[in-house]
Design a protein around this motif. Structure first.
Motif, PDB file in Angstrom:
ATOM      1  N   SER A 122      -6.376   4.904   7.680  1.00 22.53           N
ATOM      2  CA  SER A 122      -5.774   3.610   7.995  1.00 22.53           C
ATOM      3  C   SER A 122      -6.628   2.868   9.018  1.00 22.53           C
ATOM      4  O   SER A 122      -7.252   3.483   9.880  1.00 22.53           O
ATOM      5  N   GLN A 123      -6.643   1.552   8.928  1.00 21.07           N
ATOM      6  CA  GLN A 123      -7.313   0.738   9.938  1.00 21.07           C
ATOM      7  C   GLN A 123      -6.552   0.731  11.255  1.00 21.07           C
ATOM      8  O   GLN A 123      -7.134   0.502  12.311  1.00 21.07           O
ATOM      9  N   LEU A 124      -5.249   0.991  11.187  1.00 23.34           N
ATOM     10  CA  LEU A 124      -4.396   0.796  12.355  1.00 23.34           C
ATOM     11  C   LEU A 124      -4.211   2.038  13.208  1.00 23.34           C
ATOM     12  O   LEU A 124      -4.033   1.943  14.418  1.00 23.34           O
ATOM     13  N   THR A 125      -4.215   3.214  12.577  1.00 27.23           N
ATOM     14  CA  THR A 125      -3.898   4.427  13.326  1.00 27.23           C
ATOM     15  C   THR A 125      -4.463   5.658  12.623  1.00 27.23           C
ATOM     16  O   THR A 125      -4.468   5.732  11.386  1.00 27.23           O
ATOM     17  N   SER A 126      -4.890   6.631  13.402  1.00 24.96           N
ATOM     18  CA  SER A 126      -5.430   7.870  12.836  1.00 24.96           C
ATOM     19  C   SER A 126      -4.322   8.771  12.286  1.00 24.96           C
ATOM     20  O   SER A 126      -4.613   9.754  11.607  1.00 24.96           O
ATOM     21  N   VAL A 161      -3.955   6.022   3.673  1.00 30.29           N
ATOM     22  CA  VAL A 161      -3.633   5.133   2.558  1.00 30.29           C
ATOM     23  C   VAL A 161      -3.993   5.861   1.267  1.00 30.29           C
ATOM     24  O   VAL A 161      -5.139   6.297   1.090  1.00 30.29           O
ATOM     25  N   LEU A 162      -3.021   6.013   0.374  1.00 25.26           N
ATOM     26  CA  LEU A 162      -3.222   6.706  -0.894  1.00 25.26           C
ATOM     27  C   LEU A 162      -3.465   5.694  -2.013  1.00 25.26           C
ATOM     28  O   LEU A 162      -2.997   4.554  -1.941  1.00 25.26           O
ATOM     29  N   LYS A 184       0.833  -1.206   0.000  1.00 26.55           N
ATOM     30  CA  LYS A 184       0.000   0.000   0.000  1.00 26.55           C
ATOM     31  C   LYS A 184       0.870   1.259   0.000  1.00 26.55           C
ATOM     32  O   LYS A 184       1.999   1.242   0.492  1.00 26.55           O
ATOM     33  N   ASN A 185       0.334   2.319  -0.535  1.00 27.80           N
ATOM     34  CA  ASN A 185       0.999   3.619  -0.478  1.00 27.80           C
ATOM     35  C   ASN A 185       0.487   4.349   0.767  1.00 27.80           C
ATOM     36  O   ASN A 185      -0.634   4.866   0.767  1.00 27.80           O
ATOM     37  N   THR A 186       1.293   4.361   1.817  1.00 20.87           N
ATOM     38  CA  THR A 186       0.848   4.937   3.086  1.00 20.87           C
ATOM     39  C   THR A 186       1.722   6.119   3.480  1.00 20.87           C
ATOM     40  O   THR A 186       2.927   6.141   3.221  1.00 20.87           O
ATOM     41  N   LEU A 209       3.854  15.726   5.689  1.00 21.48           N
ATOM     42  CA  LEU A 209       3.654  14.281   5.797  1.00 21.48           C
ATOM     43  C   LEU A 209       4.948  13.579   5.423  1.00 21.48           C
ATOM     44  O   LEU A 209       5.877  14.178   4.883  1.00 21.48           O
ATOM     45  N   THR A 210       5.009  12.290   5.733  1.00 19.95           N
ATOM     46  CA  THR A 210       6.175  11.489   5.366  1.00 19.95           C
ATOM     47  C   THR A 210       5.709  10.101   4.981  1.00 19.95           C
ATOM     48  O   THR A 210       4.620   9.658   5.373  1.00 19.95           O
ATOM     49  N   ILE A 211       6.495   9.419   4.192  1.00 22.13           N
ATOM     50  CA  ILE A 211       6.150   8.065   3.756  1.00 22.13           C
ATOM     51  C   ILE A 211       6.572   7.081   4.851  1.00 22.13           C
ATOM     52  O   ILE A 211       7.761   6.996   5.200  1.00 22.13           O
ATOM     53  N   GLN A 212       5.613   6.382   5.409  1.00 17.49           N
ATOM     54  CA  GLN A 212       5.896   5.440   6.490  1.00 17.49           C
ATOM     55  C   GLN A 212       4.796   4.384   6.534  1.00 17.49           C
ATOM     56  O   GLN A 212       3.613   4.699   6.369  1.00 17.49           O
ATOM     57  N   ASP A 213       5.176   3.137   6.741  1.00 16.97           N
ATOM     58  CA  ASP A 213       4.187   2.071   6.833  1.00 16.97           C
ATOM     59  C   ASP A 213       3.354   2.231   8.096  1.00 16.97           C
ATOM     60  O   ASP A 213       3.827   2.723   9.123  1.00 16.97           O
TER      61      ASP A 213
END
Length: 440
Positions: free
Chosen positions: A207-211, A215-216, A179-181, A232-236
């Motif tokens: 995201s399902q995991l955190t506010s 997900v792009l 995914k692009n997160t 913003l930054t790219i991070q899983d």
């Protein structure tokens, strides 16, 4: 020389990866940087490289009975693998185009008077006539190894730990596109960032995991002003949960013991007001990445970098120096197989216990720097119990002054002080987090 085609760039990159042991992302980035490819062709070359690496075992199985002679030139096997990937996984590419382009590449990469193109043409035509094959399903481990392109030792490891059905689910998930997160900066206005992403066509979803994560629907966010200005930054998604496991007040002294490339360092710094995070790494060039990340994310004044092996930290800092310590430990990376496909080929079962010793040594040395009642978070991007639960058990046995502490991170609760995310749970990286408290 004329401009190199997307397939030329992809083959050039695969030769470096398969024959020289180069990392796929570094080798591909270097090749693309020196090319004149359009965005469409860059995407095509990228898919060829990552897809061929990802399905290497499967593709080798398709070819092995068709190769009747020794492949003496170094481009031949990578070209055959790349061509087979197009035949079996890229439906929109006609077979005749694969054959024609393979012949062109064989002539471009072959030595003078080489007949390699004849070998390539003959093997690929045989492959098209025969079609794909798999081992018998009764050979369970071998079948899954070939089908999902994962070494047999790792398939067996997963089956031994999670059973056959869960293993099938995990293996299928790691071959899905990542995914692009992105993680939103705590210093930015989330509504403005989301609005900006929508205007740019990224269609962000929660995201399902955190506010803190979105997900792009496609990549390319790193070229936007939102990224460049540190909004913003790219991070899983899973990776962002490690820092969220801390309970920050804002004025702490924090140690990030294994910091590069700095994603979690920056995330810590965003939670600090008057506090400071000290970021360690053994490599000076990697610390430059930490500094660059901190500057881009507008938290450089809260970050101190030091070139240091974390196993020497207790000889460089005083005891009780830090309120919080993050050990995002060096690990096998078995939770990253979706993003870094070559990991599956360059790790072994023996690596898990070797890495465990490094992880325990880091914990042993840095834990001495934590204040009483301070928080220590241990995280890895692996799903191997040797590097996760076993490390926690051994550390607690050797350090009775520590205990696990329940925590909440993102949308998840860890009542026992531990969280393990498998790759098929949420489509994120596989990840492990444990939180310790130094008893007062």
């Amino acid at each position: 020389m004329t401009d190199k085609s997307a397939r030329f760039i992809a083959l050039e990159t695969l030769i470096h990866i398969f024959n020289d042991g180069s990392y796929s992302n570094i080798s591909l980035n270097n090749s693309l940087r020196n090319s004149n490819l359009s965005e469409t062709d860059r995407n095509f070359a990228t898919r060829l490289v990552y897809g061929t690496v990802q399905y290497k075992i499967y593709l080798e199985f398709q070819l092995h009975n068709l190769i009747k002679t020794k492949l003496k030139e170094d481009y031949l096997k990578p070209l055959l693998l790349m061509s087979a990937y197009q035949l079996f996984f890229m439906d929109k590419v006609p077979n005749r185009a694969v054959l024609n382009e393979a012949n062109i590449l064989a002539k471009q990469f072959g030595k003078r008077n080489s007949t390699g193109y004849k070998i390539v043409n003959g093997i690929l035509r045989s492959l098209i006539r025969r079609g794909p094959v798999l081992p018998e399903k009764e050979q369970q481990i071998n079948y899954l190894s070939v089908k999902e392109s994962v070494p047999e030792w790792l398939v067996k490891y997963l089956v031994d730990h999670w059973g056959i059905e869960r293993t099938e689910s995990i293996l299928a998930s790691i071959n899905e596109p990542a995914k692009n997160t992105v993680r939103l900066s705590r210093l930015a206005n989330p509504n403005e960032v989301i609005s900006g992403l929508n205007e740019l066509g990224f269609s962000p979803q929660p995201s399902q995991l955190t506010s803190e994560e979105l997900v792009l629907d496609h990549g390319g966010v790193s070229s936007t002003n939102l990224f460049k200005s540190g909004k913003l930054t790219i991070q899983d998604e899973a990776a962002s949960l490690a820092v969220s496991a801390f309970d920050f007040t804002g004025n702490e002294k924090v140690l990030d013991a294994c910091s590069a490339p700095g994603g979690k360092t920056v995330q810590i710094a965003e939670n600090l007001d008057s506090g400071i995070v000290t970021a360690l790494d053994i490599h000076a060039n990697k610390l430059r990445l930490v500094k660059q990340n901190a500057e881009r994310m507008n938290v450089a004044e809260r970050v101190i970098t030091k070139e240091m092996d974390a196993r020497e930290a207790d000889s460089k800092f005083s005891q009780n120096s830090f309120d919080k310590i993050l050990v995002d430990a060096p690990c096998s990376g078995l939770g990253l197989l979706r993003r870094k496909p070559e990991i599956r080929y360059n790790k072994s079962l023996a690596d898990l216990t070797k890495l465990q010793q490094i992880q325990l040594a880091i914990l042993d040395h840095v834990s001495q720097l934590l204040k009483q009642n301070g928080e220590l978070v241990y995280s890895t991007c692996t799903i191997a119990s040797e590097e996760d639960e076993d490390v926690v058990e051994i550390f607690l046995k050797e350090h009775p002054e520590f205990e696990l502490r329940s925590f909440t991170t993102g949308n998840m609760d860890a009542p026992n002080g531990l969280i393990k995310l498998l790759p098929d749970s949420y489509g994120s990286d596989g990840f492990f987090i444990a939180k310790f408290i130094a008893r007062g």
